[in-house]
Design a protein around this motif. Structure first.
Motif, PDB file in Angstrom:
ATOM      1  N   ILE A 101       3.725  10.639  -1.557  1.00 14.43           N
ATOM      2  CA  ILE A 101       2.809   9.758  -0.834  1.00 14.43           C
ATOM      3  C   ILE A 101       2.001   8.849  -1.761  1.00 14.43           C
ATOM      4  N   ARG A 102       1.918   9.206  -3.047  1.00  7.90           N
ATOM      5  CA  ARG A 102       1.158   8.388  -3.994  1.00  7.90           C
ATOM      6  C   ARG A 102       1.929   7.163  -4.449  1.00  7.90           C
ATOM      7  N   THR A 103       3.256   7.234  -4.431  1.00  5.58           N
ATOM      8  CA  THR A 103       4.054   6.121  -4.962  1.00  5.58           C
ATOM      9  C   THR A 103       4.948   5.438  -3.933  1.00  5.58           C
ATOM     10  N   THR A 104       5.198   6.084  -2.818  1.00  6.78           N
ATOM     11  CA  THR A 104       6.075   5.497  -1.800  1.00  6.78           C
ATOM     12  C   THR A 104       5.279   4.487  -0.980  1.00  6.78           C
ATOM     13  N   PRO A 105       5.817   3.259  -0.838  1.00  8.72           N
ATOM     14  CA  PRO A 105       5.098   2.258  -0.052  1.00  8.72           C
ATOM     15  C   PRO A 105       5.140   2.584   1.439  1.00  8.72           C
ATOM     16  N   ILE A 106       4.126   2.130   2.146  1.00  7.04           N
ATOM     17  CA  ILE A 106       4.030   2.374   3.580  1.00  7.04           C
ATOM     18  C   ILE A 106       5.228   1.792   4.327  1.00  7.04           C
ATOM     19  N   THR A 107       5.863   0.784   3.763  1.00  5.25           N
ATOM     20  CA  THR A 107       7.030   0.173   4.405  1.00  5.25           C
ATOM     21  C   THR A 107       8.176   1.161   4.581  1.00  5.25           C
ATOM     22  N   ALA A 108       8.178   2.239   3.791  1.00  6.20           N
ATOM     23  CA  ALA A 108       9.235   3.241   3.892  1.00  6.20           C
ATOM     24  C   ALA A 108       9.159   4.037   5.189  1.00  6.20           C
ATOM     25  N   VAL A 109       7.974   4.080   5.799  1.00  6.08           N
ATOM     26  CA  VAL A 109       7.806   4.894   7.010  1.00  6.08           C
ATOM     27  C   VAL A 109       7.285   4.103   8.217  1.00  6.08           C
ATOM     28  N   MET A 110       7.028   2.814   8.034  1.00  5.37           N
ATOM     29  CA  MET A 110       6.457   2.033   9.145  1.00  5.37           C
ATOM     30  C   MET A 110       7.514   1.677  10.184  1.00  5.37           C
ATOM     31  N   ARG A 167       7.851  11.267   8.987  1.00  3.12           N
ATOM     32  CA  ARG A 167       8.691  10.455   8.087  1.00  3.12           C
ATOM     33  C   ARG A 167       8.318  10.587   6.617  1.00  3.12           C
ATOM     34  N   ALA A 168       7.099  11.019   6.331  1.00  8.01           N
ATOM     35  CA  ALA A 168       6.675  11.128   4.932  1.00  8.01           C
ATOM     36  C   ALA A 168       6.534  12.581   4.501  1.00  8.01           C
ATOM     37  N   LEU A 169       5.620  13.307   5.121  1.00 10.57           N
ATOM     38  CA  LEU A 169       5.369  14.685   4.694  1.00 10.57           C
ATOM     39  C   LEU A 169       6.560  15.602   4.925  1.00 10.57           C
ATOM     40  N   ALA A 170       7.125  15.565   6.119  1.00 12.49           N
ATOM     41  CA  ALA A 170       8.248  16.457   6.434  1.00 12.49           C
ATOM     42  C   ALA A 170       9.480  16.151   5.595  1.00 12.49           C
ATOM     43  N   GLU A 171       9.593  14.915   5.127  1.00 13.28           N
ATOM     44  CA  GLU A 171      10.754  14.525   4.314  1.00 13.28           C
ATOM     45  C   GLU A 171      10.490  14.684   2.817  1.00 13.28           C
ATOM     46  N   GLY A 172       9.271  15.070   2.459  1.00 11.27           N
ATOM     47  CA  GLY A 172       8.949  15.317   1.053  1.00 11.27           C
ATOM     48  C   GLY A 172       8.763  14.065   0.215  1.00 11.27           C
ATOM     49  N   LEU A 173       8.397  12.954   0.835  1.00 11.70           N
ATOM     50  CA  LEU A 173       8.181  11.722   0.074  1.00 11.70           C
ATOM     51  C   LEU A 173       6.926  11.847  -0.786  1.00 11.70           C
ATOM     52  N   ALA A 177       0.841  -1.202   0.000  1.00 15.93           N
ATOM     53  CA  ALA A 177       0.000   0.000   0.000  1.00 15.93           C
ATOM     54  C   ALA A 177       0.872   1.246   0.000  1.00 15.93           C
ATOM     55  N   SER A 178       0.434   2.258  -0.722  1.00 15.42           N
ATOM     56  CA  SER A 178       1.158   3.530  -0.709  1.00 15.42           C
ATOM     57  C   SER A 178       0.874   4.254   0.602  1.00 15.42           C
ATOM     58  N   ILE A 179       1.678   5.242   0.892  1.00 15.12           N
ATOM     59  CA  ILE A 179       1.443   6.063   2.076  1.00 15.12           C
ATOM     60  C   ILE A 179       0.058   6.703   1.984  1.00 15.12           C
ATOM     61  N   GLN A 180      -0.315   7.167   0.803  1.00 15.52           N
ATOM     62  CA  GLN A 180      -1.622   7.785   0.624  1.00 15.52           C
ATOM     63  C   GLN A 180      -2.750   6.784   0.885  1.00 15.52           C
TER      64      GLN A 180
END
Length: 79
Positions: free
Chosen positions: A56-65, A48-54, A11-14
């Motif tokens: 959110i539509r393409t980055t998987p949730i595993t990047a911030v979990m 981990r996502a918004l403040a780092e500018g990831l 799943a994406s972050i979004q």
């Protein structure tokens, strides 16, 4: 007893954020093959996502979990 909400690692972050919004949840359990592999909360999404500018539509949730957590049996008595 509160209810847990889940998403899959792909799943994406979004998508994860949308699940949280739809269920008015502040956290999700990331589940793969019926096994918890991580957790993510609203704070993780912000820091981990918004403040780092990831993206959110393409980055998987595993990047911030969070990958480190403790499993507790459902019948555990904390008393």
């Amino acid at each position: 007893m509160s209810r847990s909400f889940t998403c899959e690692p792909r799943a994406s972050i979004q998508e994860a954020a949308q699940i949280m919004k739809r269920n008015r949840a502040t956290a999700l359990v990331v589940v793969e093959n019926e096994r918890a592999v991580g957790t993510v909360c609203d704070r993780d999404l912000v820091w981990r996502a918004l403040a780092e500018g990831l993206d959110i539509r393409t980055t998987p949730i595993t990047a911030v979990m969070n990958r480190e957590f403790h499993r507790v049996p459902i019948d555990y008595d904390a008393g």
